[in-house]
Design a protein around this motif. Structure first.
Motif, PDB file in Angstrom:
ATOM      1  N   GLU A 121       0.301  -1.229   0.215  1.00  0.00           N
ATOM      2  CA  GLU A 121      -0.244  -0.029  -0.048  1.00  0.00           C
ATOM      3  C   GLU A 121       0.713   1.026  -0.213  1.00  0.00           C
ATOM      4  OE1 GLU A 121      -3.574   1.126   3.075  1.00  0.00           O
ATOM      5  OE2 GLU A 121      -3.540  -0.059   1.580  1.00  0.00           O
ATOM      6  N   LEU A 122       1.656   0.963   0.794  1.00  0.00           N
ATOM      7  CA  LEU A 122       2.757   2.599   0.952  1.00  0.00           C
ATOM      8  C   LEU A 122       3.462   3.003  -0.594  1.00  0.00           C
ATOM      9  CD1 LEU A 122       5.499   3.555   3.578  1.00  0.00           C
ATOM     10  CD2 LEU A 122       5.968   2.662   0.993  1.00  0.00           C
ATOM     11  N   ILE A 123       3.653   1.372  -1.256  1.00  0.00           N
ATOM     12  CA  ILE A 123       4.463   1.656  -2.118  1.00  0.00           C
ATOM     13  C   ILE A 123       2.866   2.374  -4.057  1.00  0.00           C
ATOM     14  CG2 ILE A 123       5.791   0.349  -4.828  1.00  0.00           C
ATOM     15  CD1 ILE A 123       6.815  -1.347  -2.822  1.00  0.00           C
ATOM     16  N   GLU A 124       2.297   1.705  -3.299  1.00  0.00           N
ATOM     17  CA  GLU A 124       1.063   2.424  -4.606  1.00  0.00           C
ATOM     18  C   GLU A 124       0.791   3.518  -3.928  1.00  0.00           C
ATOM     19  OE1 GLU A 124      -3.105   0.667  -5.661  1.00  0.00           O
ATOM     20  OE2 GLU A 124      -2.824   0.259  -3.959  1.00  0.00           O
ATOM     21  N   LEU A 125       0.803   4.204  -2.539  1.00  0.00           N
ATOM     22  CA  LEU A 125       0.646   5.524  -2.454  1.00  0.00           C
ATOM     23  C   LEU A 125       1.426   6.504  -2.747  1.00  0.00           C
ATOM     24  CD1 LEU A 125      -1.007   7.273  -1.168  1.00  0.00           C
ATOM     25  CD2 LEU A 125       0.304   6.879   1.735  1.00  0.00           C
ATOM     26  N   ARG A 126       2.824   6.347  -2.355  1.00  0.00           N
ATOM     27  CA  ARG A 126       3.951   6.894  -2.891  1.00  0.00           C
ATOM     28  C   ARG A 126       3.999   7.259  -4.000  1.00  0.00           C
ATOM     29  NH1 ARG A 126       8.024   6.341  -6.679  1.00  0.00           N
ATOM     30  NH2 ARG A 126      10.076   7.830  -5.703  1.00  0.00           N
ATOM     31  N   ASN A 127       3.747   5.822  -5.456  1.00  0.00           N
ATOM     32  CA  ASN A 127       3.856   6.018  -6.542  1.00  0.00           C
ATOM     33  C   ASN A 127       2.900   6.951  -7.270  1.00  0.00           C
ATOM     34  OD1 ASN A 127       6.035   4.585  -6.841  1.00  0.00           O
ATOM     35  ND2 ASN A 127       4.652   2.558  -7.877  1.00  0.00           N
ATOM     36  N   TYR A 128       1.701   7.438  -6.585  1.00  0.00           N
ATOM     37  CA  TYR A 128       0.468   8.269  -6.774  1.00  0.00           C
ATOM     38  C   TYR A 128       1.157   9.463  -6.012  1.00  0.00           C
ATOM     39  CZ  TYR A 128      -4.622   8.353  -8.011  1.00  0.00           C
ATOM     40  OH  TYR A 128      -5.578   9.037  -7.983  1.00  0.00           O
ATOM     41  N   LEU A 129       1.510   9.580  -5.512  1.00  0.00           N
ATOM     42  CA  LEU A 129       1.741  10.929  -4.879  1.00  0.00           C
ATOM     43  C   LEU A 129       3.394  11.859  -5.326  1.00  0.00           C
ATOM     44  CD1 LEU A 129       1.260  10.601  -1.351  1.00  0.00           C
ATOM     45  CD2 LEU A 129      -0.448  12.168  -2.765  1.00  0.00           C
ATOM     46  N   VAL A 130       4.006  10.945  -5.733  1.00  0.00           N
ATOM     47  CA  VAL A 130       4.982  11.493  -6.695  1.00  0.00           C
ATOM     48  C   VAL A 130       4.451  12.392  -7.526  1.00  0.00           C
ATOM     49  CG1 VAL A 130       7.395  11.080  -8.271  1.00  0.00           C
ATOM     50  CG2 VAL A 130       6.561   9.989  -5.351  1.00  0.00           C
ATOM     51  N   LYS A 131       3.911  11.176  -8.396  1.00  0.00           N
ATOM     52  CA  LYS A 131       2.521  11.387  -9.596  1.00  0.00           C
ATOM     53  C   LYS A 131       2.472  12.875  -9.610  1.00  0.00           C
ATOM     54  CE  LYS A 131       1.504   8.054 -12.306  1.00  0.00           C
ATOM     55  NZ  LYS A 131       0.216   6.731 -12.814  1.00  0.00           N
ATOM     56  N   TYR A 132       1.474  13.012  -8.882  1.00  0.00           N
ATOM     57  CA  TYR A 132       0.585  13.904  -9.242  1.00  0.00           C
ATOM     58  C   TYR A 132       1.026  15.220  -8.093  1.00  0.00           C
ATOM     59  CZ  TYR A 132      -2.110  11.126 -11.860  1.00  0.00           C
ATOM     60  OH  TYR A 132      -2.516  10.191 -12.983  1.00  0.00           O
ATOM     61  N   THR A 133       1.620  15.085  -7.387  1.00  0.00           N
ATOM     62  CA  THR A 133       2.319  16.467  -6.685  1.00  0.00           C
ATOM     63  C   THR A 133       3.693  16.522  -6.856  1.00  0.00           C
ATOM     64  OG1 THR A 133       3.809  14.479  -4.494  1.00  0.00           O
ATOM     65  CG2 THR A 133       1.787  15.525  -4.399  1.00  0.00           C
ATOM     66  N   ASN A 134       4.333  16.189  -7.593  1.00  0.00           N
ATOM     67  CA  ASN A 134       6.321  16.101  -7.862  1.00  0.00           C
ATOM     68  C   ASN A 134       6.157  16.813  -9.338  1.00  0.00           C
ATOM     69  OD1 ASN A 134       6.954  15.570  -6.347  1.00  0.00           O
ATOM     70  ND2 ASN A 134       8.307  14.305  -5.936  1.00  0.00           N
ATOM     71  N   SER A 135       4.687  16.460  -9.911  1.00  0.00           N
ATOM     72  CA  SER A 135       5.019  16.929 -11.639  1.00  0.00           C
ATOM     73  C   SER A 135       4.928  19.107 -12.268  1.00  0.00           C
ATOM     74  CB  SER A 135       3.461  16.483 -12.521  1.00  0.00           C
ATOM     75  OG  SER A 135       3.446  16.753 -13.415  1.00  0.00           O
ATOM     76  N   SER A 136       5.874  18.174 -13.570  1.00  0.00           N
ATOM     77  CA  SER A 136       5.563  20.158 -13.339  1.00  0.00           C
ATOM     78  C   SER A 136       4.567  20.144 -14.944  1.00  0.00           C
ATOM     79  CB  SER A 136       6.868  20.463 -14.873  1.00  0.00           C
ATOM     80  OG  SER A 136       7.351  19.119 -15.109  1.00  0.00           O
ATOM     81  N   LYS A 137       3.776  19.010 -15.407  1.00  0.00           N
ATOM     82  CA  LYS A 137       2.704  19.120 -15.968  1.00  0.00           C
ATOM     83  C   LYS A 137       1.038  20.444 -14.971  1.00  0.00           C
ATOM     84  CE  LYS A 137       3.365  14.798 -17.341  1.00  0.00           C
ATOM     85  NZ  LYS A 137       2.680  13.349 -17.946  1.00  0.00           N
ATOM     86  N   LYS A 138       0.923  21.317 -16.523  1.00  0.00           N
ATOM     87  CA  LYS A 138       0.136  22.014 -15.450  1.00  0.00           C
ATOM     88  C   LYS A 138      -1.305  21.359 -15.273  1.00  0.00           C
ATOM     89  CE  LYS A 138      -1.809  26.577 -16.440  1.00  0.00           C
ATOM     90  NZ  LYS A 138      -0.867  27.130 -16.200  1.00  0.00           N
ATOM     91  N   ILE A 139      -1.535  20.474 -16.203  1.00  0.00           N
ATOM     92  CA  ILE A 139      -2.595  19.685 -15.368  1.00  0.00           C
ATOM     93  C   ILE A 139      -2.641  19.202 -14.476  1.00  0.00           C
ATOM     94  CG2 ILE A 139      -2.316  17.358 -16.427  1.00  0.00           C
ATOM     95  CD1 ILE A 139      -5.190  17.644 -17.414  1.00  0.00           C
ATOM     96  N   CYS A 140      -1.099  18.795 -13.628  1.00  0.00           N
ATOM     97  CA  CYS A 140      -1.378  18.379 -12.718  1.00  0.00           C
ATOM     98  C   CYS A 140      -0.921  18.820 -11.406  1.00  0.00           C
ATOM     99  CB  CYS A 140      -0.058  17.537 -12.509  1.00  0.00           C
ATOM    100  SG  CYS A 140      -0.374  15.900 -13.264  1.00  0.00           S
ATOM    101  N   GLN A 141      -0.815  20.542 -12.018  1.00  0.00           N
ATOM    102  CA  GLN A 141      -0.628  21.653 -10.769  1.00  0.00           C
ATOM    103  C   GLN A 141      -2.126  22.204 -10.603  1.00  0.00           C
ATOM    104  OE1 GLN A 141       2.285  24.092 -12.362  1.00  0.00           O
ATOM    105  NE2 GLN A 141       4.120  22.890 -12.344  1.00  0.00           N
ATOM    106  N   LYS A 142      -2.651  22.512 -11.571  1.00  0.00           N
ATOM    107  CA  LYS A 142      -4.020  22.862 -11.122  1.00  0.00           C
ATOM    108  C   LYS A 142      -5.010  21.782 -11.156  1.00  0.00           C
ATOM    109  CE  LYS A 142      -3.222  27.146 -11.702  1.00  0.00           C
ATOM    110  NZ  LYS A 142      -2.949  27.992 -10.871  1.00  0.00           N
ATOM    111  N   GLY A 143      -4.755  20.510 -10.595  1.00  0.00           N
ATOM    112  CA  GLY A 143      -5.480  19.478 -10.624  1.00  0.00           C
ATOM    113  C   GLY A 143      -5.742  19.121  -8.882  1.00  0.00           C
ATOM    114  N   TYR A 144      -6.389  18.154  -8.270  1.00  0.00           N
ATOM    115  CA  TYR A 144      -6.834  17.707  -7.441  1.00  0.00           C
ATOM    116  C   TYR A 144      -7.066  16.936  -6.654  1.00  0.00           C
ATOM    117  CZ  TYR A 144      -9.832  22.424  -8.021  1.00  0.00           C
ATOM    118  OH  TYR A 144     -10.123  23.220  -8.002  1.00  0.00           O
ATOM    119  N   LEU A 145      -6.669  16.483  -5.340  1.00  0.00           N
ATOM    120  CA  LEU A 145      -6.478  15.427  -4.017  1.00  0.00           C
ATOM    121  C   LEU A 145      -7.646  15.144  -3.561  1.00  0.00           C
ATOM    122  CD1 LEU A 145      -2.032  15.231  -3.179  1.00  0.00           C
ATOM    123  CD2 LEU A 145      -3.307  13.874  -4.820  1.00  0.00           C
ATOM    124  N   TYR A 146      -7.739  14.176  -3.776  1.00  0.00           N
ATOM    125  CA  TYR A 146      -9.444  13.882  -3.362  1.00  0.00           C
ATOM    126  C   TYR A 146      -9.796  12.812  -2.943  1.00  0.00           C
ATOM    127  CZ  TYR A 146     -14.608  12.989  -5.499  1.00  0.00           C
ATOM    128  OH  TYR A 146     -15.839  12.499  -4.963  1.00  0.00           O
TER     129      TYR A 146
END
Length: 150
Positions: A121-146
């Motif tokens: 679970e930790l690895i899955e969570l880590r991969n998910y958060l890295v993808k959406y909190t470290n991304s330089s893509k505008k769509i990720c920066q303006k998206g929402y953690l829900y």
């Protein structure tokens, strides 16, 4: 308690309610259920906005159907960096603890089942958060953690 973590590219809302829109999800949601990780996640979402979740049903008239008592949302680029760092630290300590337990008890021991589940679970969570909190893509920066409560 269990949580479902979803990254949404857009969030439609009305007051303190958000509308559930599976088409706005970037990918499949992940479930957080291992007790220690749930505890860390609850600290992580302390500054998120608490909202109600409703489903918009299609048809001639729009009706609403409640899905969950509550959810927590935060725009990715507005995450509190100190809280995110604390979350990373807690998860790293948990990773070390699980690895130590597995090393002491043996990989195939029944005593390591929760540690193995936690690591997965930790690895899955880590991969998910890295993808959406470290991304330089505008769509990720303006998206929402829900994060929905289950």
């Amino acid at each position: 308690m269990k949580y479902t973590l979803i990254f949404s590219t857009k969030l439609e809302r009305s007051d303190l309610n958000i509308f559930y829109d599976a088409e706005a999800f970037a990918e499949k949601p992940i479930m957080i259920s291992v007790p220690e990780i749930v505890k860390f996640l609850e600290h992580f979402i302390e500054k998120f906005e608490e909202v109600g979740v409703v489903e918009k049903l299609s048809g001639k008239s729009v009706s609403l159907k409640a899905l969950s008592g509550k959810a927590f949302v935060c725009e990715s680029d507005k995450l509190d960096k100190d809280i995110l760092d604390r979350f990373r630290t807690e998860l790293t300590k948990y990773l070390e603890k699980c690895c130590s337990n597995i090393s002491q008890n043996g990989l195939f021991s029944d005593n390591t089942n929760l540690d193995i589940s936690g690591l997965s679970e930790l690895i899955e969570l880590r991969n998910y958060l890295v993808k959406y909190t470290n991304s330089s893509k505008k769509i990720c920066q303006k998206g929402y953690l829900y994060i929905m409560v289950q």
